[in-house]
Enzyme design. Structure first.
Site, PDB file in Angstrom:
ATOM      1  CB  SER A   1     -12.629  -9.192  -0.220  1.00  0.00           C
ATOM      2  OG  SER A   1     -11.713  -8.186  -0.998  1.00  0.00           O
TER       3      SER A   1
ATOM      4  CG  ASP B   1      -5.787  -1.706   1.884  1.00  0.00           C
ATOM      5  OD1 ASP B   1      -4.714  -2.770   2.327  1.00  0.00           O
ATOM      6  OD2 ASP B   1      -6.684  -3.000   1.598  1.00  0.00           O
TER       7      ASP B   1
ATOM      8  NE  ARG C   1      -3.873  -2.463  -0.580  1.00  0.00           N
ATOM      9  CZ  ARG C   1      -4.243  -2.646  -1.606  1.00  0.00           C
ATOM     10  NH1 ARG C   1      -3.383  -1.665  -2.122  1.00  0.00           N
ATOM     11  NH2 ARG C   1      -5.244  -3.301  -1.324  1.00  0.00           N
TER      12      ARG C   1
HETATM   13  N1  ARG Z   1      -6.242  -8.421   6.358  1.00  0.00           N
HETATM   14  C1  ARG Z   1      -5.725  -7.775   5.172  1.00  0.00           C
HETATM   15  C2  ARG Z   1      -4.491  -6.394   5.405  1.00  0.00           C
HETATM   16  O1  ARG Z   1      -5.557  -5.391   6.174  1.00  0.00           O
HETATM   17  C3  ARG Z   1      -5.235  -8.045   3.723  1.00  0.00           C
HETATM   18  C4  ARG Z   1      -6.817  -6.513   2.830  1.00  0.00           C
HETATM   19  C5  ARG Z   1      -6.882  -7.136   1.891  1.00  0.00           C
HETATM   20  N2  ARG Z   1      -7.615  -5.834   1.486  1.00  0.00           N
HETATM   21  C6  ARG Z   1      -8.753  -6.022  -0.007  1.00  0.00           C
HETATM   22  N3  ARG Z   1      -8.614  -5.415  -0.612  1.00  0.00           N
HETATM   23  N4  ARG Z   1      -9.090  -7.273   0.072  1.00  0.00           N
HETATM   24  O2  ARG Z   1      -4.008  -6.345   5.445  1.00  0.00           O
END
Ligand code: ARG
Length: 398
Positions: A179, A127, A98
């Site tokens: 997702s 995110d 990110r």
């Molecule tokens: N839970 C994980 C994190 O916060 C993965 C997030 C995945 N993002 C997504 N848009 N599916 O790093």
């Protein structure tokens, strides 16, 4: 129409349903221009037709950046050097990508004369925090638009209806049951049936790793070489960072190594069930630790180990570009000066075993540790141990 005014917005764009809707919504909502920006972090999605698609949806331009080497070199490898594992389980594949994606996002925004950046992360996840903390740190002058927190669209079917209403080109894709976030480090799965933490994932979900049942009977042994804590070879052949991680994903994935199923604490305060496949990263973490066991001084190793959970938390929470992170990375860097050598790893049936480690700058002394009488009497005199223990025991014997 919104009261906020933007002339040109840079949107992080994947070409998928959500960001196609966002692109159109931005044009409609702010009567602005939109520059699409796509980062290649190894998500293995088709990027070739993307600029055409973005322009067909109304983008002024679409800029694609290949960030794969930078991702592994400047984000994944430092995380491995610092043993960054969130809540002792999650290897941080998404969290590491990110800040890099956001860093280039603001670069592209500035280069193309945008006054705002927009992203497609929802209001419940980590995110959004990671993107926006990076925007704040690197480009405080840019406004931030997070459509998922603003608009009335609530679901995938709302998105499809929106596309039909405005004839937005969307590639018909099967409804994704989860997702998914994929890059060179990992694939993460959340949502859908996984929201029940008792429900086991379907075997068909996994894309990077073989199941334990179908993994080959015969183990594979590999040797990973590190230089100052940075992995650079497999079985004596040198690789670039992205190539090395890709190769390890194949080798370890074939043996079913690197699956994790957990419930984690999100920074925003929710608990979330996530399933991850991180085959190469799992091997690199384990082998790196093994190499540190012969190359790090005991006290330095213990201090480094105390930093590790906090380092992981900073990464998870999105503070890659924070002052305390710079401080922590400098400290970790110092510990890695001697972490050079090779580690032998056996991959078999969903697990890995370290079967050997060696280093030209090893601190391990066979002669000193030996059970045999012969070794190193001049440096380690067993008679000294008696006094050592006597003094240690003084305050214990009353
Ligand atoms: N839970 C994980 C994190 O916060 C993965 C997030 C995945 N993002 C997504 N848009 N599916 O790093």
């Amino acid at each position: 129409m919104s009261e906020r005014k933007f002339n040109r917005v840079c949107l992080a764009y994947s070409g998928g349903l959500d960001t196609s809707v966002i692109l159109h919504w931005l044009l409609d909502q702010f009567d602005c221009e939109v520059v699409a920006y796509t980062a290649d972090v190894g998500q293995q999605e088709e990027l070739s037709g993307l600029p055409e698609k973005a322009k067909a949806t109304g983008a002024l331009d679409c800029i694609v950046r290949d960030l794969r080497e930078e991702f592994v070199r400047d984000f994944v490898f430092p995380a491995i050097q610092g043993s960054a594992i969130y809540e002792s389980t999650y290897l941080l594949g998404t969290a590491l990508a990110r800040p890099l994606i956001a860093k280039h996002h603001v670069e592209v925004a500035r280069e193309t004369g945008c006054d705002a950046v927009a992203h497609g992360a929802t209001g419940k996840g980590n995110d959004q925090v990671r993107f926006e903390l990076t925007f704040r740190a690197l480009a405080p002058e840019l406004a931030i638009i997070a459509p998922w927190r603003e608009w009335d669209i609530r679901s995938r079917s709302d998105c499809i209806a929106y596309c039909q209403k405005y004839s937005i080109p969307v590639t018909a894709t099967l409804e994704k049951p989860y997702s998914i976030d994929r890059n060179l480090m990992h694939i993460s799965y959340e949502g859908g049936v996984l929201e029940d933490p008792w429900r086991a994932p379907d075997e068909s979900m996994f894309l990077l790793t073989e199941s334990v049942e179908n993994a080959p009977e015969n183990p594979t042994e590999i040797i990973i070489g590190y230089e100052k804590g940075i992995p650079n070879s497999i079985d004596g052949q040198t690789y670039t960072p992205a190539e090395l991680l890709h190769r390890l994903n194949q080798l370890a994935g074939a043996h079913g190594v690197g699956r994790v199923d957990m419930v984690e604490n999100r920074f925003v305060g929710l608990k979330s069930r996530g399933v991850y496949e991180t085959p190469g990263g799992t091997v690199l973490h384990a082998a790196h630790r093994a190499l540190e066991s012969i190359t790090l001084d005991r006290e330095a190793a213990h201090e480094r180990n105390k930093l590790a959970p906090r380092f992981a938390e900073l990464i998870y929470n999105g503070f890659w570009y924070a002052p305390e992170m710079e401080m922590m990375r400098a400290a970790i860097e110092v510990t890695q000066r001697n972490v050079t050598g090779e580690v032998r790893v056996k991959l078999s049936k969903g697990s890995l075993q370290i079967t050997g480690r060696r280093s030209p700058v090893s601190l391990y002394s066979e002669a000193m540790s030996s059970f045999e009488d012969a070794g190193a009497e001049d440096t380690y005199d067993q008679r000294d141990a008696a006094g050592f223990i006597r003094l240690q025991g003084l305050r214990l014997s009353r």
